[in-house]
Design a protein around this motif. Structure first.
Motif, mmCIF file in Angstrom:
data_model
loop_
_atom_site.group_PDB
_atom_site.id
_atom_site.type_symbol
_atom_site.label_atom_id
_atom_site.label_comp_id
_atom_site.label_asym_id
_atom_site.label_seq_id
_atom_site.Cartn_x
_atom_site.Cartn_y
_atom_site.Cartn_z
ATOM 1 N N LEU A 167 -2.214 8.773 -9.773
ATOM 2 C CA LEU A 167 -1.905 8.138 -11.052
ATOM 3 C C LEU A 167 -1.671 6.637 -10.900
ATOM 4 O O LEU A 167 -2.167 5.835 -11.691
ATOM 5 C CB LEU A 167 -0.666 8.798 -11.662
ATOM 6 N N THR A 168 -0.921 6.242 -9.873
ATOM 7 C CA THR A 168 -0.554 4.830 -9.717
ATOM 8 C C THR A 168 -1.615 4.016 -8.993
ATOM 9 O O THR A 168 -1.660 2.796 -9.125
ATOM 10 C CB THR A 168 0.757 4.702 -8.924
ATOM 11 N N GLY A 169 -2.475 4.693 -8.214
ATOM 12 C CA GLY A 169 -3.377 3.973 -7.333
ATOM 13 C C GLY A 169 -2.695 3.739 -5.997
ATOM 14 O O GLY A 169 -1.481 3.943 -5.853
ATOM 15 N N GLU A 170 -3.452 3.312 -4.999
ATOM 16 C CA GLU A 170 -2.904 3.166 -3.653
ATOM 17 C C GLU A 170 -2.024 1.931 -3.496
ATOM 18 O O GLU A 170 -1.209 1.861 -2.582
ATOM 19 C CB GLU A 170 -4.038 3.123 -2.625
ATOM 20 N N THR A 171 -2.182 0.951 -4.381
ATOM 21 C CA THR A 171 -1.406 -0.285 -4.271
ATOM 22 C C THR A 171 -0.465 -0.414 -5.456
ATOM 23 O O THR A 171 -0.869 -0.227 -6.603
ATOM 24 C CB THR A 171 -2.335 -1.511 -4.223
ATOM 25 N N ILE A 172 0.793 -0.715 -5.182
ATOM 26 C CA ILE A 172 1.767 -0.915 -6.247
ATOM 27 C C ILE A 172 2.412 -2.285 -6.095
ATOM 28 O O ILE A 172 2.417 -2.874 -5.017
ATOM 29 C CB ILE A 172 2.865 0.171 -6.237
ATOM 30 N N GLU A 173 2.954 -2.777 -7.196
ATOM 31 C CA GLU A 173 3.677 -4.038 -7.177
ATOM 32 C C GLU A 173 5.169 -3.771 -7.074
ATOM 33 O O GLU A 173 5.658 -2.727 -7.507
ATOM 34 C CB GLU A 173 3.392 -4.848 -8.444
ATOM 35 N N TYR A 174 5.890 -4.730 -6.500
ATOM 36 C CA TYR A 174 7.341 -4.630 -6.435
ATOM 37 C C TYR A 174 7.926 -6.034 -6.589
ATOM 38 O O TYR A 174 7.263 -7.043 -6.321
ATOM 39 C CB TYR A 174 7.799 -4.006 -5.112
ATOM 40 N N VAL A 228 11.109 2.479 -0.617
ATOM 41 C CA VAL A 228 10.202 2.329 -1.760
ATOM 42 C C VAL A 228 10.456 3.477 -2.738
ATOM 43 O O VAL A 228 10.520 4.641 -2.341
ATOM 44 C CB VAL A 228 8.730 2.344 -1.303
ATOM 45 N N ARG A 229 10.607 3.130 -3.995
ATOM 46 C CA ARG A 229 10.844 4.132 -5.038
ATOM 47 C C ARG A 229 9.794 3.953 -6.128
ATOM 48 O O ARG A 229 9.600 2.851 -6.644
ATOM 49 C CB ARG A 229 12.244 3.962 -5.623
ATOM 50 N N SER A 244 0.850 -1.186 0.000
ATOM 51 C CA SER A 244 0.000 0.000 0.000
ATOM 52 C C SER A 244 0.886 1.236 0.000
ATOM 53 O O SER A 244 1.621 1.477 0.959
ATOM 54 C CB SER A 244 -0.918 0.002 1.222
ATOM 55 N N LEU A 245 0.825 1.981 -1.083
ATOM 56 C CA LEU A 245 1.613 3.210 -1.161
ATOM 57 C C LEU A 245 1.129 4.211 -0.121
ATOM 58 O O LEU A 245 1.917 4.942 0.476
ATOM 59 C CB LEU A 245 1.499 3.795 -2.568
ATOM 60 N N LYS A 246 -0.166 4.196 0.134
ATOM 61 C CA LYS A 246 -0.733 5.090 1.145
ATOM 62 C C LYS A 246 -0.156 4.776 2.521
ATOM 63 O O LYS A 246 0.258 5.676 3.261
ATOM 64 C CB LYS A 246 -2.255 4.954 1.169
ATOM 65 N N ASP A 247 -0.097 3.480 2.875
ATOM 66 C CA ASP A 247 0.456 3.097 4.174
ATOM 67 C C ASP A 247 1.940 3.443 4.262
ATOM 68 O O ASP A 247 2.427 3.882 5.314
ATOM 69 C CB ASP A 247 0.267 1.597 4.410
ATOM 70 N N ALA A 248 2.665 3.228 3.158
ATOM 71 C CA ALA A 248 4.095 3.542 3.151
ATOM 72 C C ALA A 248 4.327 5.022 3.410
ATOM 73 O O ALA A 248 5.245 5.406 4.138
ATOM 74 C CB ALA A 248 4.709 3.129 1.812
#
Length: 246
Positions: free
Chosen positions: A120-127, A161-162, A27-31
Motif C-alpha cells: 500500500l505505501t510502496g517501498e520508500t516512505i518519507e519521515y 520506524v513506525r 527504504s521500508l524494504k531495507d528497514a
C-alpha cells in the motif's frame, strides 16, 4: 512604512520556515530486512481490541514469533519449537507434518502483515527528521472500486520506524446493477464489499533497528514446547546441539 511591513512579513516567513521539519526518505524494504524486531499491530474494526504480532530476529538466524500467549521459535535444519497453549487440537497431538505447517503459517502471518502494508505505501516512505508524524493519502483497488487510506509515517530518535495505514473510505465505482445483469450484480458487489476491512480499521508496523542479539538465551527452558522434528531438547542450548545449529 512599506519597508517595515516587508521586514515583518519576511520575519514571519523565516520563523514559519524554521518551524517546518525537514523530511527524509527511507527504504521500508531495507528497514524490514535489517530489523531486529518487527511488531505488526491491527485494529480490525472500530471498538475492537488491538491485536499484535511480534517477530524478533537474531544474528545466528533464529526467529522468535509472539502473539497473545503463543510463541514459535524457528531454529535451523527445519527445526522449530511451538508453545501454543489452548490450541485445539492440542499441538502435541499433531503429526510432525502438521506441526511444521503451524510453524510455517506463523512465519507467513508476520510476513503477510508487512507485505500488505508495503504494497500500500510502496517501498520508500518519507519521515520528518524531528521525529514528528508525516501523513499522506494512498489508495488500493478492490473488485468494484478503490479503498482510501491515511498513511502515517514516523522515525523516532532511536531509529525506530513506525508506519500506520488507516482506512478512511470505500468507493464503489460501478453502482447498482440493472435487471438481467449476470456480472457485477448487486449481490456480488455486496459479497465483495463484505470481504473488505471496515472504515477506521488500521494496520501498523513498528520496526526496531540496531544490532541483532546473537541468539535466544541458551538457558531458556523448552518445557511445554513441542518440536516440529522427531528430536526434542530441554533447553535452547541443547536444541542447537541436537539439531546441529551453527
Amino acid at each position: 512604512m512599506n519597508r517595515i511591513a516587508l521586514r515583518v512579513a519576511l520575519s514571519v516567513s523565516l520563523i514559519a520556515l524554521a518551524g517546518v521539519a525537514h523530511a527524509g526518505t527511507l527504504s521500508l524494504k531495507d528497514a524490514v530486512v535489517q530489523a531486529s524486531s518487527i511488531e505488526t499491530r491491527y485494529l480490525k474494526a472500530p471498538g475492537a481490541a488491538v491485536t499484535s504480532f511480534t517477530t524478533e530476529y537474531f544474528a545466528n538466524g533464529e526467529i522468535m514469533m509472539r502473539w497473545d500467549d503463543q510463541r514459535v521459535l524457528l531454529m535451523c535444519n527445519k527445526a522449530a519449537y511451538l508453545n501454543l497453549p489452548g490450541m485445539k487440537p492440542a499441538v502435541g497431538t499433531l503429526t510432525i507434518e502438521q506441526r511444521q505447517m503451524v510453524a510455517y503459517e506463523a512465519m507467513m502471518a508476520g510476513i503477510g502483515g508487512v507485505a500488505a502494508l508495503v504494497g500500500l505505501t510502496g517501498e520508500t516512505i518519507e519521515y520528518a527528521d524531528d521525529g514528528s508524524e508525516l501523513r499522506s493519502m494512498r489508495e488500493g483497488s478492490w473488485a468494484y472500486g478503490v479503498e482510501h487510506y491515511e498513511v502515517t509515517s514516523q522515525r523516532l530518535p532511536d531509529g525506530t520506524v513506525r508506519v500506520r495505514a488507516r482506512k478512511t473510505e470505500t468507493v464503489n465505482k460501478v453502482g447498482p446493477s440493472s435487471p438481467g445483469d449476470t456480472i457485477s450484480t448487486d449481490a456480488d458487489q455486496a459479497a465483495r464489499l463484505a470481504e473488505l476491512a471496515p472504515v477506521d480499521s488500521w494496520t501498523e508496523l513498528v520496526i526496531q533497528g540496531g544490532p541483532r542479539p546473537q541468539g535466544v538465551d541458551a538457558g531458556m527452558s523448552l518445557k511445554g514446547w513441542v518440536s516440529t522434528v522427531e528430536k526434542k531438547a530441554a533447553t535452547v542450548g541443547e536444541a542447537r546441539k541436537l539439531h546441529d545449529c551453527k
